[in-house]
Write a protein that holds these residues in place. Structure first.
Motif, PDB file in Angstrom:
ATOM      1  N   PRO A 233       0.594  -1.162   0.082  1.00 17.28           N
ATOM      2  CA  PRO A 233       0.035  -0.040   0.005  1.00 17.28           C
ATOM      3  C   PRO A 233       0.962   1.252  -0.258  1.00 17.28           C
ATOM      4  N   TRP A 234       0.278   2.201  -0.876  1.00 18.70           N
ATOM      5  CA  TRP A 234       0.956   3.802  -0.301  1.00 18.70           C
ATOM      6  C   TRP A 234       0.442   4.360   0.905  1.00 18.70           C
ATOM      7  N   PHE A 235      -0.724   4.056   1.156  1.00 18.27           N
ATOM      8  CA  PHE A 235      -1.356   4.746   2.320  1.00 18.27           C
ATOM      9  C   PHE A 235      -2.064   3.795   3.182  1.00 18.27           C
ATOM     10  N   GLU A 236      -2.234   4.100   4.391  1.00 20.96           N
ATOM     11  CA  GLU A 236      -2.901   3.494   5.506  1.00 20.96           C
ATOM     12  C   GLU A 236      -4.011   4.208   6.093  1.00 20.96           C
ATOM     13  N   GLU A 237      -4.892   3.880   6.034  1.00 20.62           N
ATOM     14  CA  GLU A 237      -6.387   4.752   6.531  1.00 20.62           C
ATOM     15  C   GLU A 237      -6.277   4.624   8.146  1.00 20.62           C
ATOM     16  N   VAL A 238      -5.967   5.758   8.905  1.00 19.16           N
ATOM     17  CA  VAL A 238      -5.674   5.684  10.314  1.00 19.16           C
ATOM     18  C   VAL A 238      -6.669   6.703  11.037  1.00 19.16           C
TER      19      VAL A 238
ATOM     20  N   ASP B  68       2.489  16.961   5.240  1.00 18.99           N
ATOM     21  CA  ASP B  68       3.288  16.286   6.010  1.00 18.99           C
ATOM     22  C   ASP B  68       2.883  16.189   7.462  1.00 18.99           C
ATOM     23  N   LEU B  69       1.850  15.207   7.768  1.00 21.02           N
ATOM     24  CA  LEU B  69       1.309  15.355   9.430  1.00 21.02           C
ATOM     25  C   LEU B  69       2.192  14.872  10.313  1.00 21.02           C
ATOM     26  N   ASP B  70       3.220  14.321  10.145  1.00 24.62           N
ATOM     27  CA  ASP B  70       4.226  13.659  11.074  1.00 24.62           C
ATOM     28  C   ASP B  70       5.577  13.886  10.905  1.00 24.62           C
ATOM     29  N   ASN B  71       5.756  15.070   9.858  1.00 17.91           N
ATOM     30  CA  ASN B  71       7.067  15.485   9.640  1.00 17.91           C
ATOM     31  C   ASN B  71       8.173  14.524   9.290  1.00 17.91           C
ATOM     32  N   ASP B  72       7.861  13.273   8.786  1.00 19.04           N
ATOM     33  CA  ASP B  72       8.733  12.366   8.307  1.00 19.04           C
ATOM     34  C   ASP B  72       9.366  12.584   6.751  1.00 19.04           C
ATOM     35  N   GLY B  73       8.820  13.711   6.243  1.00 21.24           N
ATOM     36  CA  GLY B  73       9.314  13.765   5.263  1.00 21.24           C
ATOM     37  C   GLY B  73       8.368  13.328   3.678  1.00 21.24           C
ATOM     38  N   ASP B  74       7.230  12.660   4.077  1.00 21.66           N
ATOM     39  CA  ASP B  74       6.439  12.287   2.843  1.00 21.66           C
ATOM     40  C   ASP B  74       5.205  13.087   3.227  1.00 21.66           C
ATOM     41  N   VAL B  75       4.334  13.064   2.017  1.00 26.04           N
ATOM     42  CA  VAL B  75       3.042  13.911   1.862  1.00 26.04           C
ATOM     43  C   VAL B  75       1.805  12.867   2.162  1.00 26.04           C
ATOM     44  N   ASP B  76       1.075  13.459   3.558  1.00 29.83           N
ATOM     45  CA  ASP B  76       0.091  12.370   3.615  1.00 29.83           C
ATOM     46  C   ASP B  76      -1.351  13.258   3.243  1.00 29.83           C
ATOM     47  N   VAL B  77      -2.367  12.454   3.248  1.00 26.59           N
ATOM     48  CA  VAL B  77      -3.747  13.151   2.560  1.00 26.59           C
ATOM     49  C   VAL B  77      -4.573  13.029   3.599  1.00 26.59           C
ATOM     50  N   VAL B  78      -5.669  14.031   3.453  1.00 26.07           N
ATOM     51  CA  VAL B  78      -6.727  13.961   4.328  1.00 26.07           C
ATOM     52  C   VAL B  78      -7.974  14.136   3.313  1.00 26.07           C
ATOM     53  N   VAL B  79      -9.089  13.173   3.160  1.00 28.00           N
ATOM     54  CA  VAL B  79     -10.220  13.278   2.343  1.00 28.00           C
ATOM     55  C   VAL B  79     -11.334  13.510   3.060  1.00 28.00           C
ATOM     56  N   PHE B  80     -12.025  14.590   2.848  1.00 29.12           N
ATOM     57  CA  PHE B  80     -13.419  14.937   3.543  1.00 29.12           C
ATOM     58  C   PHE B  80     -14.648  14.424   2.472  1.00 29.12           C
ATOM     59  N   ASN B  81     -15.336  13.584   3.335  1.00 30.95           N
ATOM     60  CA  ASN B  81     -16.374  12.829   2.669  1.00 30.95           C
ATOM     61  C   ASN B  81     -17.669  13.313   2.733  1.00 30.95           C
ATOM     62  N   ARG B  82     -18.523  13.196   1.850  1.00 30.74           N
ATOM     63  CA  ARG B  82     -20.080  13.591   2.009  1.00 30.74           C
ATOM     64  C   ARG B  82     -20.760  12.451   3.067  1.00 30.74           C
ATOM     65  N   ASP B  83     -21.342  13.014   3.971  1.00 28.18           N
ATOM     66  CA  ASP B  83     -21.995  12.068   4.860  1.00 28.18           C
ATOM     67  C   ASP B  83     -21.539  10.504   4.980  1.00 28.18           C
ATOM     68  N   ARG B  84     -20.164  10.783   5.269  1.00 27.43           N
ATOM     69  CA  ARG B  84     -19.434   9.633   5.680  1.00 27.43           C
ATOM     70  C   ARG B  84     -18.153  10.127   6.320  1.00 27.43           C
ATOM     71  N   PRO B  85     -17.488   9.310   7.232  1.00 25.84           N
ATOM     72  CA  PRO B  85     -16.155   9.801   7.902  1.00 25.84           C
ATOM     73  C   PRO B  85     -15.237  10.045   7.173  1.00 25.84           C
TER      74      PRO B  85
ATOM     75  N   LEU C 109      -8.073   9.609   6.856  1.00 20.34           N
ATOM     76  CA  LEU C 109      -6.825   9.957   7.123  1.00 20.34           C
ATOM     77  C   LEU C 109      -5.914   9.382   6.687  1.00 20.34           C
ATOM     78  N   LEU C 110      -5.181   9.456   5.705  1.00 17.73           N
ATOM     79  CA  LEU C 110      -4.245   8.308   4.933  1.00 17.73           C
ATOM     80  C   LEU C 110      -2.766   8.751   5.324  1.00 17.73           C
ATOM     81  N   ARG C 111      -2.238   8.039   6.108  1.00 14.65           N
ATOM     82  CA  ARG C 111      -0.643   8.014   6.349  1.00 14.65           C
ATOM     83  C   ARG C 111       0.037   7.423   5.164  1.00 14.65           C
ATOM     84  N   ASN C 112       1.073   8.206   4.696  1.00 16.91           N
ATOM     85  CA  ASN C 112       1.844   7.944   3.694  1.00 16.91           C
ATOM     86  C   ASN C 112       2.728   6.658   4.156  1.00 16.91           C
ATOM     87  N   VAL C 113       2.489   5.694   3.546  1.00 19.04           N
ATOM     88  CA  VAL C 113       3.488   4.383   3.874  1.00 19.04           C
ATOM     89  C   VAL C 113       4.205   3.692   2.701  1.00 19.04           C
TER      90      VAL C 113
END
Length: 575
Positions: free
Chosen positions: A44-49, A449-466, A469-473
């Motif tokens: 995986p490229w991202f882990e949903e956390v 970069d939410l954890d300052n580890d040097g890679d770009v993470d992603v937050v996706v805002f969804n309509r009527d669903r949680p 929060l995608l951690r770059n792995v």
């Protein structure tokens, strides 16, 4: 939004034509709404956390009964270090309900980043709940030059401007600051259009809408559904606020000339597209021509989107512009445009050549897999550090599709992740880079970069669903470097550009945090370096038009570059 599927054949033809390049063959898809099969991704490229990190947030539209137009649009959010501890915090814009009889409504949320992928809800302590408003998006920046990040929020109705008090709390000053205009704003951006050192503000407005003008629309066999913006015959004028430098803004929309073109504004980005030293404004419009407001100086703008080639597609047709981002895909020093669109239209790349744009499609290009989806949030970042920009897009329907991907929510779609291969080519990563496909009606997407580890993470805002929060792995294919560009006042230099040199390669990056869709990104610039272990030279073009050379710098670290500490040099113009 046009009706799903209406004009599909024309949309396909538009995607196959370019100005100044050969037609490409049509993509192979089984139907205009067919999703790719979910696959198990072994790497995986991202882990949903989100849950484990303590970020519990759902953008709630309050849909009940009639299909009210604003319910299908929002929302977004922002990444900002509100407390100055060096960690990006997360602001989530909330809606709630458009029905006046509903009183117990959810609120906006601010989550403080505690480090180690743990967040705490500090909404009440910070005073940013914004109770009772139907929110859309936000922009984060230090508008009053006091050294901390403030927060502007668009709504269906009056906007909010939260001034950061510097002690972990905010005060709503929208009325006294003069930015509480009661429009339907979606995306917004802070930028300094007149070079006076104070950030101004532009708001992309969608419709002149109210409950009284709502109309009933139908799709797929006569079932009730959301309307096209064209059903209302009420395009909006965007709003430009000039920062007076005393904590207040002046509405200069008419004086600046932004009243000369109306549209259904959803996305906005402000950069210097024609490299004349002045930032311009691009508005992505839904079912109406896009606008490119070229900065004339003296506080004046002229819409030159049509003559510069980015108002409509190569067939002269308006499309459903949702989100927008800029990236220099061929690293020639000119910012290109990438706009997300409705199902059947395909996301569109406009290549910038000396300030003029080409509607560009090539086999394997960044828009080629997007035909089956309706796309919103978008960002080009090098997620795996191989030196090539990758692309993340959040997807979600706005009308019923041919096939229901999830019967419990008819508007869900999987997101898209494309890996950059170089030379403008991309390949799709299954499940948008997660181990299993995440279905939702994606809207805003924020990158940082939410954890300052040097890679770009992603937050996706969804309509009527949680939210996701995608951690770059992702497995990293090389090194990286990051820069925070600060002007002479020690503030983020919004609009600055960096020309990064390492080995035989050159990369251009810009401080343009206010793009994507209704969202605000990490203001730092990030660059994957591939095998390079050092950056010998960085040329920074500051917003005031002056250029400096700095370096060398080691790879795999963030650096703070301050204006006035480098070696002056003429403004760079390209490779």
């Amino acid at each position: 939004m046009k009706e799903a599927g209406v004009g599909l054949a024309a949309g396909w033809l538009a995607g196959l034509l370019t100005v100044g390049c050969s037609p490409s063959p049509p993509p192979t898809v089984s139907s205009p709404t067919a999703p790719p099969p979910s696959q198990t991704l072994t790497e995986p490229w991202f882990e949903e956390v989100a849950a484990s990190a303590g970020v519990r947030f759902t953008y709630q539209t309050g849909h009940s009964g009639r299909y009210l137009m604003p319910e299908i649009k929002g929302g977004g959010g922002g990444l900002l270090d509100y407390d100055g501890d060096g960690l990006l915090d997360l602001f989530c814009v909330q809606a709630g309900s458009l029905h006046p009889e509903v009183t117990n409504r959810p609120t906006h949320k601010l989550f403080r980043n505690l480090g180690d992928w743990k967040f705490a809800d500090v909404t009440e302590q910070a005073g940013v709940a914004g109770t009772g408003r139907f929110g859309m998006g936000c922009a984060c920046a230090d508008y009053d030059n006091d050294g901390d990040v403030d927060l502007f929020i668009t709504h269906v109705g009056a906007n909010l401007l939260y001034r950061n008090n510097g002690d972990g709390t905010f005060t709503d000053v929208a009325q006294s600051a003069g930015v509480a205009a009661t429009t339907w704003g979606v995306s917004s951006a802070f930028f300094d259009y007149d070079g006076d050192g104070w950030l101004d503000l532009v708001v992309a407005n969608y419709l002149r809408w109210s409950l009284e003008v709502e109309t009933d629309c139908f799709s797929r066999g006569g079932l009730p559904d959301y309307c096209s913006p064209l059903s209302y015959k009420a395009p909006a004028m965007d709003t430009l606020f000039h920062n007076r430098g005393d904590g207040t803004f002046e509405n200069v929309t008419l004086a600046a000339g932004l009243d000369k073109a109306y549209g259904h504004g959803l996305g906005v980005v402000c950069v210097d597209f024609n490299r004349d030293g002045k930032p311009d404004i691009f508005i992505a419009n839904d079912a109406s021509p896009n606008q490119l407001w070229i900065n004339q100086g003296g506080g004046k703008f002229v819409d030159e989107a049509m003559i510069r080639g980015c108002a409509v597609n190569a067939l002269g047709m308006s499309e459903a512009g949702m989100g927008v981002t800029t990236a220099d895909l061929n690293q020639d020093g000119w910012r290109d445009l990438f706009i997300t669109h409705l199902v059947g239209e395909a996301n569109r790349l406009f290549m910038n050549t000396n300030g003029y744009f080409v509607d560009f499609v090539q086999p394997g290009g960044p828009g080629i897999t997007s035909w089956p989806f309706t796309s919103f949030g978008v960002g080009f970042f090098d997620f795996d550090h191989d030196g090539e920009l990758d692309l993340y897009v959040s997807n979600g329907r706005v009308k019923r599709g041919v096939t229901d991907l999830d019967p419990s929510d008819l508007y869900t779609e999987p997101d898209t992740l494309l890996r950059g291969l170089g030379n403008g080519a991309f390949e799709e990563i299954p499940n948008a880079g997660t181990a299993q496909s995440l279905l939702a009606a994606g809207r805003g997407a924020a990158f940082g970069d939410l954890d300052n580890d040097g890679d770009v993470d992603v937050v996706v805002f969804n309509r009527d669903r949680p939210l996701h929060l995608l951690r770059n792995v992702a497995e990293k294919k090389g090194h990286w470097i990051g820069f925070r560009l600060l002007n002479r006042k020690g503030l983020d230099a919004v609009g600055a550009e960096a020309r990064i040199e390492a080995g035989e390669r050159v990369w251009w990056r810009a401080v343009a945090p206010h793009e994507s869709y209704a969202s605000s990104n990490d203001p730092r610039v990030h660059c994957g370096l591939g095998p390079a272990t050092q950056v010998p030279r960085v040329t920074v073009l500051w917003p005031d038009g002056k250029a400096e050379v700095l370096g060398p710098f080691p790879a795999d670290a963030y650096q703070v570059l301050r204006q006035g500490t480098g070696r002056p040099q003429p403004m760079p113009t390209g490779r």
